[in-house]
Design a protein around this motif. Structure first.
Motif, PDB file in Angstrom:
ATOM      1  N   ILE A  65       0.842  -1.205   0.000  1.00 51.29           N
ATOM      2  CA  ILE A  65       0.000   0.000   0.000  1.00 51.29           C
ATOM      3  C   ILE A  65       0.878   1.257   0.000  1.00 51.29           C
ATOM      4  O   ILE A  65       0.464   2.329  -0.425  1.00 51.29           O
ATOM      5  CB  ILE A  65      -0.986  -0.048   1.203  1.00 51.29           C
ATOM      6  CG1 ILE A  65      -2.227   0.784   0.921  1.00 51.29           C
ATOM      7  CG2 ILE A  65      -0.334   0.377   2.504  1.00 51.29           C
ATOM      8  CD1 ILE A  65      -3.385   0.511   1.859  1.00 51.29           C
ATOM      9  N   HIS A  88       4.898  -2.421  -6.768  1.00 49.74           N
ATOM     10  CA  HIS A  88       3.545  -2.611  -6.245  1.00 49.74           C
ATOM     11  C   HIS A  88       2.757  -3.586  -7.124  1.00 49.74           C
ATOM     12  O   HIS A  88       2.110  -4.511  -6.631  1.00 49.74           O
ATOM     13  CB  HIS A  88       2.836  -1.251  -6.167  1.00 49.74           C
ATOM     14  CG  HIS A  88       1.350  -1.360  -6.072  1.00 49.74           C
ATOM     15  ND1 HIS A  88       0.517  -1.286  -7.179  1.00 49.74           N
ATOM     16  CD2 HIS A  88       0.535  -1.596  -5.017  1.00 49.74           C
ATOM     17  CE1 HIS A  88      -0.727  -1.446  -6.801  1.00 49.74           C
ATOM     18  NE2 HIS A  88      -0.754  -1.640  -5.487  1.00 49.74           N
ATOM     19  N   ARG A 104       1.070  -7.051  -6.094  1.00 52.34           N
ATOM     20  CA  ARG A 104      -0.391  -7.134  -6.208  1.00 52.34           C
ATOM     21  C   ARG A 104      -0.798  -8.324  -7.081  1.00 52.34           C
ATOM     22  O   ARG A 104      -1.805  -8.970  -6.836  1.00 52.34           O
ATOM     23  CB  ARG A 104      -0.958  -5.817  -6.742  1.00 52.34           C
ATOM     24  CG  ARG A 104      -2.467  -5.786  -6.671  1.00 52.34           C
ATOM     25  CD  ARG A 104      -3.064  -4.408  -6.686  1.00 52.34           C
ATOM     26  NE  ARG A 104      -4.478  -4.505  -6.963  1.00 52.34           N
ATOM     27  CZ  ARG A 104      -5.436  -3.879  -6.320  1.00 52.34           C
ATOM     28  NH1 ARG A 104      -5.160  -3.061  -5.349  1.00 52.34           N
ATOM     29  NH2 ARG A 104      -6.699  -4.043  -6.632  1.00 52.34           N
ATOM     30  N   THR A 151     -12.043  -2.221   8.917  1.00 52.12           N
ATOM     31  CA  THR A 151     -12.836  -1.509   7.918  1.00 52.12           C
ATOM     32  C   THR A 151     -14.221  -2.145   7.756  1.00 52.12           C
ATOM     33  O   THR A 151     -15.233  -1.459   7.785  1.00 52.12           O
ATOM     34  CB  THR A 151     -12.122  -1.601   6.563  1.00 52.12           C
ATOM     35  OG1 THR A 151     -11.771  -2.978   6.360  1.00 52.12           O
ATOM     36  CG2 THR A 151     -10.874  -0.765   6.538  1.00 52.12           C
ATOM     37  N   PHE A 155      -6.281   8.585   3.048  1.00 56.53           N
ATOM     38  CA  PHE A 155      -4.928   8.083   2.806  1.00 56.53           C
ATOM     39  C   PHE A 155      -4.105   9.223   2.233  1.00 56.53           C
ATOM     40  O   PHE A 155      -4.640  10.275   1.885  1.00 56.53           O
ATOM     41  CB  PHE A 155      -4.948   6.887   1.841  1.00 56.53           C
ATOM     42  CG  PHE A 155      -5.152   5.560   2.527  1.00 56.53           C
ATOM     43  CD1 PHE A 155      -4.277   5.141   3.510  1.00 56.53           C
ATOM     44  CD2 PHE A 155      -6.201   4.730   2.165  1.00 56.53           C
ATOM     45  CE1 PHE A 155      -4.458   3.906   4.139  1.00 56.53           C
ATOM     46  CE2 PHE A 155      -6.388   3.496   2.792  1.00 56.53           C
ATOM     47  CZ  PHE A 155      -5.513   3.093   3.774  1.00 56.53           C
ATOM     48  N   ARG A 184      -0.816  10.839  -0.326  1.00 50.57           N
ATOM     49  CA  ARG A 184       0.042  10.715  -1.497  1.00 50.57           C
ATOM     50  C   ARG A 184       1.146  11.758  -1.397  1.00 50.57           C
ATOM     51  O   ARG A 184       1.013  12.750  -0.679  1.00 50.57           O
ATOM     52  CB  ARG A 184      -0.740  10.930  -2.795  1.00 50.57           C
ATOM     53  CG  ARG A 184      -1.815   9.872  -3.055  1.00 50.57           C
ATOM     54  CD  ARG A 184      -1.211   8.494  -3.324  1.00 50.57           C
ATOM     55  NE  ARG A 184      -2.222   7.528  -3.761  1.00 50.57           N
ATOM     56  CZ  ARG A 184      -2.879   6.708  -2.954  1.00 50.57           C
ATOM     57  NH1 ARG A 184      -2.650   6.711  -1.640  1.00 50.57           N
ATOM     58  NH2 ARG A 184      -3.775   5.872  -3.451  1.00 50.57           N
ATOM     59  N   GLY A 234     -11.382   3.637  -1.991  1.00 46.55           N
ATOM     60  CA  GLY A 234     -10.277   4.291  -2.675  1.00 46.55           C
ATOM     61  C   GLY A 234     -10.748   4.789  -4.026  1.00 46.55           C
ATOM     62  O   GLY A 234     -11.812   4.385  -4.520  1.00 46.55           O
ATOM     63  N   HIS A 278      -4.237   1.414  -6.474  1.00 43.89           N
ATOM     64  CA  HIS A 278      -4.369   0.932  -5.094  1.00 43.89           C
ATOM     65  C   HIS A 278      -5.816   0.684  -4.682  1.00 43.89           C
ATOM     66  O   HIS A 278      -6.083   0.479  -3.497  1.00 43.89           O
ATOM     67  CB  HIS A 278      -3.717   1.923  -4.128  1.00 43.89           C
ATOM     68  CG  HIS A 278      -2.229   1.966  -4.266  1.00 43.89           C
ATOM     69  ND1 HIS A 278      -1.397   1.060  -3.650  1.00 43.89           N
ATOM     70  CD2 HIS A 278      -1.429   2.777  -4.990  1.00 43.89           C
ATOM     71  CE1 HIS A 278      -0.143   1.325  -3.971  1.00 43.89           C
ATOM     72  NE2 HIS A 278      -0.128   2.362  -4.788  1.00 43.89           N
ATOM     73  N   CYS A 299      -9.062  -0.726  -3.418  1.00 50.15           N
ATOM     74  CA  CYS A 299      -9.114  -1.774  -2.391  1.00 50.15           C
ATOM     75  C   CYS A 299      -9.140  -3.193  -2.978  1.00 50.15           C
ATOM     76  O   CYS A 299     -10.065  -3.570  -3.702  1.00 50.15           O
ATOM     77  CB  CYS A 299     -10.347  -1.568  -1.527  1.00 50.15           C
ATOM     78  SG  CYS A 299     -10.503  -2.838  -0.262  1.00 50.15           S
TER      79      CYS A 299
HETATM   80  C1  HEM Z   1      -6.825  -0.598  -0.091  1.00 51.50           C
HETATM   81  C2  HEM Z   1     -10.943   0.777   2.111  1.00 51.50           C
HETATM   82  C3  HEM Z   1     -11.954  -3.883   3.154  1.00 51.50           C
HETATM   83  C4  HEM Z   1      -7.470  -5.059   1.769  1.00 51.50           C
HETATM   84  C5  HEM Z   1      -7.891   0.164   0.363  1.00 51.50           C
HETATM   85  C6  HEM Z   1      -8.068   1.586   0.100  1.00 51.50           C
HETATM   86  C7  HEM Z   1      -9.199   1.961   0.753  1.00 51.50           C
HETATM   87  C8  HEM Z   1      -9.763   0.796   1.386  1.00 51.50           C
HETATM   88  C9  HEM Z   1      -9.800   3.363   0.830  1.00 51.50           C
HETATM   89  C10 HEM Z   1      -7.209   2.465  -0.814  1.00 51.50           C
HETATM   90  C11 HEM Z   1      -5.805   2.755  -0.343  1.00 51.50           C
HETATM   91  C12 HEM Z   1      -5.063   3.727  -1.239  1.00 51.50           C
HETATM   92  O1  HEM Z   1      -5.571   4.175  -2.267  1.00 51.50           O
HETATM   93  O2  HEM Z   1      -3.926   4.083  -0.868  1.00 51.50           O
HETATM   94  C13 HEM Z   1     -11.582  -0.380   2.550  1.00 51.50           C
HETATM   95  C14 HEM Z   1     -12.920  -0.415   3.111  1.00 51.50           C
HETATM   96  C15 HEM Z   1     -13.208  -1.720   3.399  1.00 51.50           C
HETATM   97  C16 HEM Z   1     -12.049  -2.508   3.023  1.00 51.50           C
HETATM   98  C17 HEM Z   1     -13.805   0.801   3.336  1.00 51.50           C
HETATM   99  C18 HEM Z   1     -14.450  -2.347   3.992  1.00 51.50           C
HETATM  100  C19 HEM Z   1     -15.647  -1.814   3.976  1.00 51.50           C
HETATM  101  C20 HEM Z   1     -10.832  -4.617   2.867  1.00 51.50           C
HETATM  102  C21 HEM Z   1     -10.685  -6.036   3.077  1.00 51.50           C
HETATM  103  C22 HEM Z   1      -9.405  -6.354   2.716  1.00 51.50           C
HETATM  104  C23 HEM Z   1      -8.762  -5.143   2.240  1.00 51.50           C
HETATM  105  C24 HEM Z   1     -11.782  -6.968   3.597  1.00 51.50           C
HETATM  106  C25 HEM Z   1      -8.687  -7.677   2.711  1.00 51.50           C
HETATM  107  C26 HEM Z   1      -9.052  -8.742   3.273  1.00 51.50           C
HETATM  108  C27 HEM Z   1      -6.929  -3.950   1.149  1.00 51.50           C
HETATM  109  C28 HEM Z   1      -5.591  -3.937   0.560  1.00 51.50           C
HETATM  110  C29 HEM Z   1      -5.399  -2.642   0.027  1.00 51.50           C
HETATM  111  C30 HEM Z   1      -6.629  -1.902   0.297  1.00 51.50           C
HETATM  112  C31 HEM Z   1      -4.613  -5.087   0.531  1.00 51.50           C
HETATM  113  C32 HEM Z   1      -4.154  -2.117  -0.689  1.00 51.50           C
HETATM  114  C33 HEM Z   1      -4.251  -2.298  -2.171  1.00 51.50           C
HETATM  115  C34 HEM Z   1      -3.032  -1.795  -2.917  1.00 51.50           C
HETATM  116  O3  HEM Z   1      -2.188  -1.092  -2.340  1.00 51.50           O
HETATM  117  O4  HEM Z   1      -2.933  -2.116  -4.106  1.00 51.50           O
HETATM  118  N1  HEM Z   1      -8.949  -0.299   1.121  1.00 51.50           N
HETATM  119  N2  HEM Z   1     -11.091  -1.654   2.514  1.00 51.50           N
HETATM  120  N3  HEM Z   1      -9.658  -4.112   2.354  1.00 51.50           N
HETATM  121  N4  HEM Z   1      -7.518  -2.722   0.964  1.00 51.50           N
HETATM  122 FE1  HEM Z   1      -9.333  -2.212   1.635  1.00 51.50          FE
END
Ligand code: HEM
Length: 426
Positions: free
Chosen positions: A98, A105, A109, A267, A314, A316, A368, A373, A375
């Motif tokens: 992230i 990345h 990914r 989350t 988040f 940048r 996001g 990135h 989610c």
């Molecule tokens: C990335 C929100 C659930 C794993 C993100 C980002 C947001 C977000 C806003 C963007 C980060 C960025 O742009 O820098 C949420 C919300 C969730 C949720 C609101 C639930 C309602 C989950 C779940 C998982 C997860 C259940 C895994 C089991 C990840 C991962 C990233 C990410 C690994 C990074 C992706 C990357 O860097 O390519 N999430 N998330 N999230 N989320 Fe979620």
């Protein structure tokens, strides 16, 4: 514009801003959106900050979306998760994908997204369902109490721990460790209080580092076991997978494991808890949902994520001078992407403060913005929220929140620590 230039600008660096009721916070961000350009805030009071640093608060949907999309200018390195760079002794625990840009990345990914493919998610469907059934069985047996502890905090941790192959006996501890990691500004989770003065932030960070180290140890142990004897769990995919012959290093695996455990947990818990509160506060929307659950739950989940915005912001880092929507950002500037504000931007959403499960289109940025990135767990989260409410509202049609939630003190996660609930036992 800087925060000193107008008294009308809310001080979002002050934690008391985040302790206000949600409507007042929303009003603060609505005021920021009326200004001609972004506001530059000083870094919050943290002993590790660079002199002269500060960040631009991006509060409009167009800015948040573009900064998410244009990762060459708006980089996630060195850090996308905290306003101030974490000191290196914490950084080595949390330095996951992230906080990386492509191509590194993208490589990581590609390895990990296999675990979130539709086929893998299909395989978790029955498991998510049977866990939701058990959670509701236990809620009915225990009677109404705290919805967060009894329901919202349970399904996400159980599902992600199952996916990773973390044994059941560790689940409670995992909840505690994620609370410390993401709720690190809340004295209840860290034991660090405002009275501790200047030591407070350092002590809070120390607690986070300890929690992160414990999760890394758990990851290392599981990783070793799955390298020796792979199973069909996500840890096996991660430790044995490779892209172009390159495997995840032990450290990369540890940081990704931590990211998943933390991101997959807090989350989704927040979304489920807000969901119950919203369906209580907006009975017309609840009636609409119950009239046609399968037809409307998809829209309802997106609207919960928009309205509640579990992840507030988040970061940048600007790589070279760049003009965006009339403002010039300079190389080295930091920007914070306030998803909560973008999700209430009146130029994109009609009546943004109204919870409307039939809203269409609903281009929220709660998972996001559109970019590399976005989610990774969005589809898993959508599925968990859907299955949980299907089970809850089918078996407990008069389940409601009963009073106000006890909110997490945080400028990062819009969390509920406790939410009293009520229902008639069937
Ligand atoms: C990335 C929100 C659930 C794993 C993100 C980002 C947001 C977000 C806003 C963007 C980060 C960025 O742009 O820098 C949420 C919300 C969730 C949720 C609101 C639930 C309602 C989950 C779940 C998982 C997860 C259940 C895994 C089991 C990840 C991962 C990233 C990410 C690994 C990074 C992706 C990357 O860097 O390519 N999430 N998330 N999230 N989320 Fe979620």
């Amino acid at each position: 514009m800087s925060i000193q230039e107008s008294a009308a600008i809310p001080d979002i660096n002050d934690l008391s801003f985040w302790e206000q009721p949600l409507q007042e916070r929303a009003a603060g961000f609505a005021a920021l959106r009326t200004l001609d350009g972004p506001v530059r805030y000083p870094d919050p009071e943290i002993p590790f900050t660079r002199p002269g640093a500060g960040y631009w608060a991006l509060v409009r949907h167009a800015d948040v979306a573009e900064a998410s999309r244009n990762s060459e200018i708006f980089s996630s390195e060195p850090n996308a998760t905290t306003i101030v760079d974490a000191p290196s002794w914490i950084g080595r625990y949390i330095d996951s994908m992230i906080n990386m840009d492509d191509p590194r990345h993208a490589k990581i990914r590609r390895i990990v997204s296999r675990a979130f493919s539709p086929r893998m998610l299909e395989r978790t469907e029955n498991d998510v369902h049977s866990r939701a059934v058990r959670i509701v069985d236990e809620l009915v047996a225990a009677g109404p109490g705290d919805f967060v502890a009894q329901v919202a905090a349970r399904l996400p941790v159980e599902v992600i721990c199952d996916m990773l192959g973390i044994p059941e006996r560790h689940h409670r501890r995992v909840i505690t460790l994620t609370n410390i990691t993401l709720g690190n500004t809340d004295p209840e989770y860290t034991g660090v209080t405002p009275e501790m003065g200047k030591l407070r932030t350092g002590l809070g960070l120390l607690r986070v580092a300890r929690a992160a180290r414990e999760l890394h140890r758990l990851a290392a142990r599981l990783g070793r076991e799955r390298r020796a004897e792979p199973t069909d769990d996500l840890t096996s995919v991660l430790v044995n997978g490779n892209v172009d012959g390159e495997r995840l290093t032990v450290r990369e695996f540890g940081t990704f494991f931590l990211l998943l455990v933390v991101a997959g947990n807090e989350t989704t818990r927040t979304a489920i808890a807000h969901g119950l509160k919203l369906f209580t506060d907006f009975p017309d929307q609840r009636a609409l949902l119950l009239e046609d659950f399968e037809g409307r739950i998809g829209g309802a989940v997106e609207e919960i994520v928009r309205y509640a915005t579990p992840v507030i912001a988040f970061r940048r880092n600007v790589t070279r001078d760049h003009e965006m929507n009339g403002h010039t950002y300079r190389a080295g500037d930091k920007v914070m992407l306030f998803y909560n504000s973008a999700n209430r931007d009146e130029s994109v959403f009609t009546d943004p403060d109204v919870f409307d499960i039939t809203r269409s289109p609903n281009p929220h940025v709660g998972f996001g913005g559109p970019g590399p990135h976005f989610c990774l767990g969005a589809n898993l989260a959508r599925r968990e929220i859907t299955v949980m409410f299907r089970e809850l509202f089918t078996r407990l049609p008069d389940l409601h929140a009963n009073g106000e939630p006890d909110r997490l003190v945080s400028a990062f996660i819009n969390g509920y620590k406790r939410l009293p609930c009520t229902f008639t036992t069937p």
